[in-house]
Design a protein around this motif. Structure first.
Motif, PDB file in Angstrom:
ATOM      1  N   GLU A 126      -6.410   2.230  18.239  1.00 53.26           N
ATOM      2  CA  GLU A 126      -6.872   3.505  18.799  1.00 53.26           C
ATOM      3  C   GLU A 126      -6.117   4.653  18.149  1.00 53.26           C
ATOM      4  OE1 GLU A 126      -6.232   3.328  22.990  1.00 53.26           O
ATOM      5  OE2 GLU A 126      -8.058   2.176  23.381  1.00 53.26           O
ATOM      6  N   VAL A 127      -6.806   5.780  17.982  1.00 58.15           N
ATOM      7  CA  VAL A 127      -6.168   7.002  17.479  1.00 58.15           C
ATOM      8  C   VAL A 127      -6.719   8.188  18.264  1.00 58.15           C
ATOM      9  CG1 VAL A 127      -5.798   6.106  15.143  1.00 58.15           C
ATOM     10  CG2 VAL A 127      -7.923   7.311  15.680  1.00 58.15           C
ATOM     11  N   SER A 128      -6.017   9.313  18.134  1.00 64.84           N
ATOM     12  CA  SER A 128      -6.475  10.563  18.741  1.00 64.84           C
ATOM     13  C   SER A 128      -7.015  11.498  17.658  1.00 64.84           C
ATOM     14  CB  SER A 128      -5.323  11.252  19.484  1.00 64.84           C
ATOM     15  OG  SER A 128      -4.874  10.434  20.545  1.00 64.84           O
ATOM     16  N   PHE A 129      -7.655  12.559  18.086  1.00 64.38           N
ATOM     17  CA  PHE A 129      -8.321  13.499  17.183  1.00 64.38           C
ATOM     18  C   PHE A 129      -7.349  14.061  16.138  1.00 64.38           C
ATOM     19  CE2 PHE A 129      -9.759  17.825  16.124  1.00 64.38           C
ATOM     20  CZ  PHE A 129     -11.050  17.573  15.715  1.00 64.38           C
ATOM     21  N   ALA A 130      -6.128  14.356  16.516  1.00 60.63           N
ATOM     22  CA  ALA A 130      -5.172  15.006  15.608  1.00 60.63           C
ATOM     23  C   ALA A 130      -4.359  14.007  14.774  1.00 60.63           C
ATOM     24  CB  ALA A 130      -4.218  15.893  16.422  1.00 60.63           C
ATOM     25  N   ASP A 131      -4.585  12.705  14.968  1.00 56.39           N
ATOM     26  CA  ASP A 131      -3.768  11.692  14.280  1.00 56.39           C
ATOM     27  C   ASP A 131      -4.183  11.526  12.817  1.00 56.39           C
ATOM     28  OD1 ASP A 131      -2.328  11.147  16.544  1.00 56.39           O
ATOM     29  OD2 ASP A 131      -3.493   9.373  17.103  1.00 56.39           O
ATOM     30  N   ASN A 132      -3.174  11.317  11.977  1.00 55.74           N
ATOM     31  CA  ASN A 132      -3.383  10.821  10.623  1.00 55.74           C
ATOM     32  C   ASN A 132      -2.957   9.357  10.615  1.00 55.74           C
ATOM     33  OD1 ASN A 132      -4.196  13.342   9.400  1.00 55.74           O
ATOM     34  ND2 ASN A 132      -2.051  13.990   9.548  1.00 55.74           N
ATOM     35  N   PHE A 133      -3.724   8.513   9.969  1.00 61.10           N
ATOM     36  CA  PHE A 133      -3.401   7.087  10.000  1.00 61.10           C
ATOM     37  C   PHE A 133      -3.861   6.410   8.716  1.00 61.10           C
ATOM     38  CE2 PHE A 133      -7.624   7.619  11.731  1.00 61.10           C
ATOM     39  CZ  PHE A 133      -8.356   6.549  11.254  1.00 61.10           C
ATOM     40  N   GLU A 134      -3.474   5.150   8.557  1.00 56.83           N
ATOM     41  CA  GLU A 134      -3.823   4.385   7.358  1.00 56.83           C
ATOM     42  C   GLU A 134      -4.493   3.074   7.727  1.00 56.83           C
ATOM     43  OE1 GLU A 134      -0.201   3.761   5.246  1.00 56.83           O
ATOM     44  OE2 GLU A 134      -0.176   5.783   4.341  1.00 56.83           O
ATOM     45  N   VAL A 135      -5.411   2.644   6.872  1.00 52.75           N
ATOM     46  CA  VAL A 135      -5.990   1.307   6.955  1.00 52.75           C
ATOM     47  C   VAL A 135      -5.592   0.562   5.685  1.00 52.75           C
ATOM     48  CG1 VAL A 135      -8.109  -0.067   6.994  1.00 52.75           C
ATOM     49  CG2 VAL A 135      -7.945   2.017   8.379  1.00 52.75           C
ATOM     50  N   GLU A 136      -4.996  -0.596   5.864  1.00 52.83           N
ATOM     51  CA  GLU A 136      -4.581  -1.413   4.722  1.00 52.83           C
ATOM     52  C   GLU A 136      -5.379  -2.715   4.699  1.00 52.83           C
ATOM     53  OE1 GLU A 136      -0.420  -2.226   4.705  1.00 52.83           O
ATOM     54  OE2 GLU A 136       0.178  -0.134   5.001  1.00 52.83           O
ATOM     55  N   PHE A 137      -5.676  -3.177   3.503  1.00 57.10           N
ATOM     56  CA  PHE A 137      -6.272  -4.512   3.346  1.00 57.10           C
ATOM     57  C   PHE A 137      -5.934  -5.023   1.950  1.00 57.10           C
ATOM     58  CE2 PHE A 137      -9.514  -1.463   2.083  1.00 57.10           C
ATOM     59  CZ  PHE A 137     -10.028  -1.988   0.904  1.00 57.10           C
ATOM     60  N   GLU A 138      -6.107  -6.312   1.771  1.00 59.27           N
ATOM     61  CA  GLU A 138      -5.729  -6.953   0.509  1.00 59.27           C
ATOM     62  C   GLU A 138      -6.858  -7.862   0.023  1.00 59.27           C
ATOM     63  OE1 GLU A 138      -2.164  -9.949  -1.049  1.00 59.27           O
ATOM     64  OE2 GLU A 138      -1.872  -8.714   0.751  1.00 59.27           O
ATOM     65  N   LEU A 139      -7.116  -7.811  -1.270  1.00 60.41           N
ATOM     66  CA  LEU A 139      -8.057  -8.744  -1.875  1.00 60.41           C
ATOM     67  C   LEU A 139      -7.280  -9.948  -2.389  1.00 60.41           C
ATOM     68  CD1 LEU A 139     -10.557  -6.562  -3.949  1.00 60.41           C
ATOM     69  CD2 LEU A 139     -10.527  -7.067  -1.497  1.00 60.41           C
TER      70      LEU A 139
END
Length: 265
Positions: A126-139
């Motif tokens: 979950e995040v809020s409107f003002a949040d900056n966040f990252e999504v990580e994944f690996e091949l």
């Protein structure tokens, strides 16, 4: 392995013990040195009797045997369809009867189909409107063969970020920076779509998904989100769609003007 080495030594000893073996030439080769496990490949063996004895009931063997008779000075070609698992192969073929024992080895590489897995996905739930966040994944390169012309699409709502990789020789990590403003209120589905090829230009696909919730959204923030998404849809709009939209707006404007002037009359 030790067992394979011992088997070769035993067969060499048998070849020496059967003196007429030196009068038989056995030459085997495969029509492809490297190929995928879904492809057909053929081992061809040329066997020639260079001596002065007629060879009867001569068995030429791979995984199964073919029996021939070989006259003095005669030569014959025998074919076998390759039946091996993926990996580097060193195959022994044998020609033998009561008078002869001859072996020949053939080396080739059987490639498995390319396979890419999406692993180690990391994202906030979950995040809020003002949040900056990252999504990580690996091949993860999950095959011995090398995936080629790899296209990676990270898709979220109307947003897509893409990467191209000519050849994937090992694992590759990706990090996507996002902010809450780019999401819609509630659940947001993200998809990672991988398209790639093998050396014969056959197509393959892998995928993974995740979801992130945008929570505690105020009414004003919902209006901002709607505006941002509309603006993004305009950015992503094709030329043809833009022309249709502009034409539609023009028609609506003309109808409104016509209706206003009609009312004044």
């Amino acid at each position: 392995s030790r067992e394979d080495m011992q088997s070769i030594l035993d067969q060499k000893e048998e070849e020496v013990s059967k003196a007429y073996s030196r009068n038989v030439d056995l030459d085997c080769d495969v029509d492809k040195n490297e190929f995928y496990d879904y492809e057909d490949a053929v081992i061809k063996c040329n066997i020639k009797n260079t001596g002065n004895v007629y060879l009867k009931d001569l068995n030429v063997c791979y995984r199964y045997c073919k029996e021939i008779n070989l006259g003095i000075g005669r030569e014959e070609e025998i074919e076998f369809v390759v039946d091996e698992e993926s990996g580097k192969q060193d195959i022994l073929l044998k020609a033998s009867n009561i008078d002869v024992s001859k072996i020949e080895n053939v080396e080739f590489n059987v490639l498995d189909k390319p396979l890419i897995n999406v692993i180690n996905i990391k994202s906030p739930s979950e995040v809020s409107f003002a949040d900056n966040f990252e999504v990580e994944f690996e091949l993860e390169k999950a095959s011995e063969s090398v995936p080629k012309d790899v296209n990676v699409d990270f898709i979220q709502n109307s947003f897509t970020k893409s990467w191209q990789i000519k050849e994937l020789f090992g694992s590759r990590k990706f990090v996507v920076k996002l902010n809450g403003k780019s999401l819609k209120a509630g659940r947001n589905d993200f998809n990672v779509l991988i398209n790639y090829k093998d050396g014969n230009d056959n197509d393959y696909e892998s995928s993974a998904s995740l979801n992130i919730g945008l929570v505690n959204v105020t009414l004003l923030q919902k209006v901002q989100i709607a505006f941002l998404q509309f603006n993004q849809s305009l950015v992503n709009m094709s030329v043809q769609t833009a022309i249709v939209l502009i034409a539609g707006i023009g028609v609506v404007f003309i109808l409104v003007v016509w209706f206003v002037f009609r009312k004044k009359k």
